[in-house]
Design a protein around this motif. Structure first.
Motif, PDB file in Angstrom:
ATOM      1  N   ASP A  93      19.057 -35.026 -38.545  1.00 28.85           N
ATOM      2  CA  ASP A  93      18.170 -33.900 -38.282  1.00 28.85           C
ATOM      3  C   ASP A  93      16.730 -34.296 -38.552  1.00 28.85           C
ATOM      4  O   ASP A  93      16.442 -35.039 -39.484  1.00 28.85           O
ATOM      5  CB  ASP A  93      18.546 -32.723 -39.180  1.00 28.85           C
ATOM      6  CG  ASP A  93      19.981 -32.275 -38.961  1.00 28.85           C
ATOM      7  OD1 ASP A  93      20.500 -32.517 -37.859  1.00 28.85           O
ATOM      8  OD2 ASP A  93      20.566 -31.703 -39.879  1.00 28.85           O
ATOM      9  N   ARG A 138      14.144 -30.183 -34.127  1.00 31.97           N
ATOM     10  CA  ARG A 138      14.194 -28.745 -34.380  1.00 31.97           C
ATOM     11  C   ARG A 138      13.186 -28.012 -33.501  1.00 31.97           C
ATOM     12  O   ARG A 138      13.500 -26.981 -32.910  1.00 31.97           O
ATOM     13  CB  ARG A 138      13.909 -28.451 -35.854  1.00 31.97           C
ATOM     14  CG  ARG A 138      13.954 -26.973 -36.148  1.00 31.97           C
ATOM     15  CD  ARG A 138      13.683 -26.666 -37.598  1.00 31.97           C
ATOM     16  NE  ARG A 138      13.917 -25.255 -37.848  1.00 31.97           N
ATOM     17  CZ  ARG A 138      14.037 -24.726 -39.038  1.00 31.97           C
ATOM     18  NH1 ARG A 138      13.945 -25.490 -40.112  1.00 31.97           N
ATOM     19  NH2 ARG A 138      14.256 -23.443 -39.185  1.00 31.97           N
ATOM     20  N   ALA A 194      22.153 -26.316 -37.916  1.00 34.15           N
ATOM     21  CA  ALA A 194      21.934 -27.380 -38.902  1.00 34.15           C
ATOM     22  C   ALA A 194      20.605 -27.191 -39.636  1.00 34.15           C
ATOM     23  O   ALA A 194      20.468 -27.573 -40.799  1.00 34.15           O
ATOM     24  CB  ALA A 194      21.952 -28.739 -38.218  1.00 34.15           C
ATOM     25  N   TYR A 195      19.645 -26.585 -38.977  1.00 35.34           N
ATOM     26  CA  TYR A 195      18.319 -26.361 -39.575  1.00 35.34           C
ATOM     27  C   TYR A 195      18.201 -24.986 -40.228  1.00 35.34           C
ATOM     28  O   TYR A 195      17.583 -24.838 -41.267  1.00 35.34           O
ATOM     29  CB  TYR A 195      17.230 -26.495 -38.511  1.00 35.34           C
ATOM     30  CG  TYR A 195      17.239 -27.832 -37.827  1.00 35.34           C
ATOM     31  CD1 TYR A 195      16.648 -28.934 -38.427  1.00 35.34           C
ATOM     32  CD2 TYR A 195      17.852 -28.005 -36.600  1.00 35.34           C
ATOM     33  CE1 TYR A 195      16.664 -30.168 -37.815  1.00 35.34           C
ATOM     34  CE2 TYR A 195      17.874 -29.234 -35.975  1.00 35.34           C
ATOM     35  CZ  TYR A 195      17.269 -30.311 -36.589  1.00 35.34           C
ATOM     36  OH  TYR A 195      17.297 -31.534 -35.980  1.00 35.34           O
ATOM     37  N   ARG A 221      20.831 -22.635 -40.893  1.00 29.71           N
ATOM     38  CA  ARG A 221      21.934 -22.204 -41.773  1.00 29.71           C
ATOM     39  C   ARG A 221      22.806 -23.402 -42.145  1.00 29.71           C
ATOM     40  O   ARG A 221      23.991 -23.446 -41.802  1.00 29.71           O
ATOM     41  CB  ARG A 221      22.773 -21.150 -41.063  1.00 29.71           C
ATOM     42  CG  ARG A 221      21.979 -19.913 -40.705  1.00 29.71           C
ATOM     43  CD  ARG A 221      22.878 -18.886 -40.052  1.00 29.71           C
ATOM     44  NE  ARG A 221      22.047 -17.883 -39.432  1.00 29.71           N
ATOM     45  CZ  ARG A 221      22.009 -17.661 -38.127  1.00 29.71           C
ATOM     46  NH1 ARG A 221      22.748 -18.338 -37.317  1.00 29.71           N
ATOM     47  NH2 ARG A 221      21.225 -16.731 -37.643  1.00 29.71           N
ATOM     48  N   PRO A 222      22.234 -24.376 -42.839  1.00 32.29           N
ATOM     49  CA  PRO A 222      22.988 -25.605 -43.131  1.00 32.29           C
ATOM     50  C   PRO A 222      24.238 -25.364 -43.980  1.00 32.29           C
ATOM     51  O   PRO A 222      25.255 -26.030 -43.775  1.00 32.29           O
ATOM     52  CB  PRO A 222      21.978 -26.489 -43.854  1.00 32.29           C
ATOM     53  CG  PRO A 222      20.906 -25.573 -44.327  1.00 32.29           C
ATOM     54  CD  PRO A 222      20.881 -24.422 -43.373  1.00 32.29           C
ATOM     55  N   ARG A 223      24.193 -24.432 -44.904  1.00 33.27           N
ATOM     56  CA  ARG A 223      25.371 -24.177 -45.747  1.00 33.27           C
ATOM     57  C   ARG A 223      26.499 -23.552 -44.933  1.00 33.27           C
ATOM     58  O   ARG A 223      27.673 -23.899 -45.097  1.00 33.27           O
ATOM     59  CB  ARG A 223      24.987 -23.298 -46.923  1.00 33.27           C
ATOM     60  CG  ARG A 223      24.052 -24.052 -47.890  1.00 33.27           C
ATOM     61  CD  ARG A 223      23.442 -23.191 -48.948  1.00 33.27           C
ATOM     62  NE  ARG A 223      24.428 -22.635 -49.845  1.00 33.27           N
ATOM     63  CZ  ARG A 223      24.210 -21.613 -50.632  1.00 33.27           C
ATOM     64  NH1 ARG A 223      23.032 -21.027 -50.653  1.00 33.27           N
ATOM     65  NH2 ARG A 223      25.154 -21.157 -51.424  1.00 33.27           N
ATOM     66  N   ALA A 281      28.073 -26.301 -42.833  1.00 30.76           N
ATOM     67  CA  ALA A 281      28.964 -27.145 -43.643  1.00 30.76           C
ATOM     68  C   ALA A 281      30.300 -26.450 -43.880  1.00 30.76           C
ATOM     69  O   ALA A 281      31.360 -27.075 -43.791  1.00 30.76           O
ATOM     70  CB  ALA A 281      28.289 -27.485 -44.966  1.00 30.76           C
TER      71      ALA A 281
END
Length: 104
Positions: free
Chosen positions: A54, A59, A85-86, A88-90, A93
């Motif tokens: 990333d 982005r 990915a930028y 809401r990364p949690r 995952a």
């Protein structure tokens, strides 16, 4: 923010593909010039860009796609997944872990 210069060519291609009919051929009709002193090569050398991870330039491009292109639902969903990915990364995952559990 303005679209990062590293994605200007890609944005132009996205605009053309979004507004025109497209024909896929089995052979190239042109070549894309790549060289060691390109903007992406310089950014990779200084650590501000990576094709495999990333980065801010990607982005910005994805956000530009979201704002400016009228796409079908499938393409829109793909853009949103990439932006996750930028933004809401949690959550991303967690979704990846759930997919692995479901596949097993």
């Amino acid at each position: 923010p303005l679209l990062n210069a590293m994605y200007e060519d890609t944005a132009l291609l996205a605009r053309v593909l979004n507004r025109s009919d497209v024909v896929l051929l089995n052979r190239p009709l042109s070549r894309y010039r790549m060289h060691g002193s390109s903007m992406s090569q310089a950014a990779a050398a200084d650590g501000s860009y990576s094709q495999s991870s990333d980065n801010q330039a990607r982005r910005q491009y994805l956000e530009w796609l979201r704002r400016h292109l009228k796409t079908d639902l499938r393409t829109r969903a793909r853009i949103e997944r990439e932006l996750m990915a930028y933004e809401r990364p949690r959550l991303l995952a967690l979704l990846k872990k759930l997919r692995r559990v479901i596949r097993v």
